[in-house]
Enzyme design. Structure first.
Site, PDB file in Angstrom:
ATOM      1  N   ASP A  18      85.485 -91.236  25.307  1.00  0.00           N
ATOM      2  CA  ASP A  18      84.841 -92.159  24.382  1.00  0.00           C
ATOM      3  C   ASP A  18      85.697 -93.413  24.293  1.00  0.00           C
ATOM      4  O   ASP A  18      86.914 -93.329  24.062  1.00  0.00           O
ATOM      5  CB  ASP A  18      84.704 -91.532  22.986  1.00  0.00           C
ATOM      6  CG  ASP A  18      83.699 -90.393  22.963  1.00  0.00           C
ATOM      7  OD1 ASP A  18      83.046 -90.148  23.996  1.00  0.00           O
ATOM      8  OD2 ASP A  18      83.576 -89.738  21.908  1.00  0.00           O
ATOM      9  N   ASP A  43      70.520 -86.171  19.080  1.00  0.00           N
ATOM     10  CA  ASP A  43      71.496 -85.655  18.123  1.00  0.00           C
ATOM     11  C   ASP A  43      70.758 -85.026  16.948  1.00  0.00           C
ATOM     12  O   ASP A  43      69.880 -85.657  16.349  1.00  0.00           O
ATOM     13  CB  ASP A  43      72.398 -86.782  17.627  1.00  0.00           C
ATOM     14  CG  ASP A  43      73.107 -87.495  18.772  1.00  0.00           C
ATOM     15  OD1 ASP A  43      73.355 -86.851  19.803  1.00  0.00           O
ATOM     16  OD2 ASP A  43      73.403 -88.695  18.633  1.00  0.00           O
TER      17      ASP A  43
END
Length: 239
Positions: free
Chosen positions: A8, A129
């Site tokens: 990330d 998500d």
């Protein structure tokens, strides 16, 4: 099952968030390209990259880093994070990204998803998500009145095959992965290639996801803390 170690990116650094909270950020490497090389040297063939700045701004502030990773390694790089236009998709494809992950915009704007899929086909994946079986968008700040299983069935009907599914409650929490969640998706929509994201904290988690029929699993925080050895994880999924 494919293992996708995760990088990330935030301000050109490799970081991890806790349950998507930017206030709970840990920097794990100042040199993400070097980190990607180490991941490849351990035996990985694929890499999951998220531009966390892009996720907030809808821009591509870490594009040059991602391009360098694609150039300097043979890893198949999939990338997501605030991708909201066809131009951005094309920028990532041109930078050497193998697969682009679309999230909030694709979920809320079906025409955008259809256009992206029509142009790039299997190089498009959808990131979904979930929180209590509802879909969360915009950095998990907004919960839609949309059941995750219903949406995934619809996405599969559109021709989407690759989905990255995150159980928000498990992300970065080192509490194990939600295997029943993935089992339910696979049982209901067997045409999907489900990549599990969030909560992998042991080799047992990877073994359970493989047995559940997941196409892939993302390994994040556990790799950085040393809870899971990358070489051992790769051996586990490939055995």
């Amino acid at each position: 099952m494919i293992l996708l170690p995760a990088i990330d990116l935030y301000e050109g650094k490799a970081v991890r968030l806790y349950q998507g909270d930017y206030r709970k950020m840990t920097v794990y490497s100042e040199h993400p390209v070097e980190l990607a090389r180490k991941i490849e040297a351990a035996g990985a063939s694929a890499l999951h990259v998220v531009d966390l700045e892009g996720a907030k701004s809808g821009t591509t502030p870490n594009l040059s880093v991602i391009e360098e990773i694609a150039e300097e390694t043979n890893l198949r790089v999939e990338c997501g994070g605030g991708i909201r236009s066809m131009e951005t998709i094309t920028d990532y494809i041109n930078a050497g990204v193998s697969r682009v992950i679309l999230g909030s915009r694709a979920i809320e704007d079906e025409d955008f998803l259809k256009e992206a899929f029509a142009q790039y086909g299997e190089r498009i994946a959808v990131g979904v998500d979930a929180k209590d079986e509802k879909i969360a968008v915009h950095g998990w700040t907004k919960i839609l009145d949309l059941n995750v299983f219903d949406y995934l069935e619809h996405a599969a009907a559109l021709g989407i095959q690759n989905v990255i599914c995150t159980d928000i409650a498990r992300d970065g929490a080192m509490q194990g992965t939600n295997v029943p969640f993935y089992q339910n998706i696979i049982a209901r929509i067997p045409a999907l290639h489900v990549i599990a994201s969030g909560g992998v904290s042991s080799l047992n988690d990877l073994r359970a996801l493989k047995e559940a029929g997941c196409h892939g699993a993302i390994l994040g925080k556990a790799m950085y803390t040393g809870a899971v050895d990358l070489k051992a994880a790769l051996k586990e999924v490939q055995s």
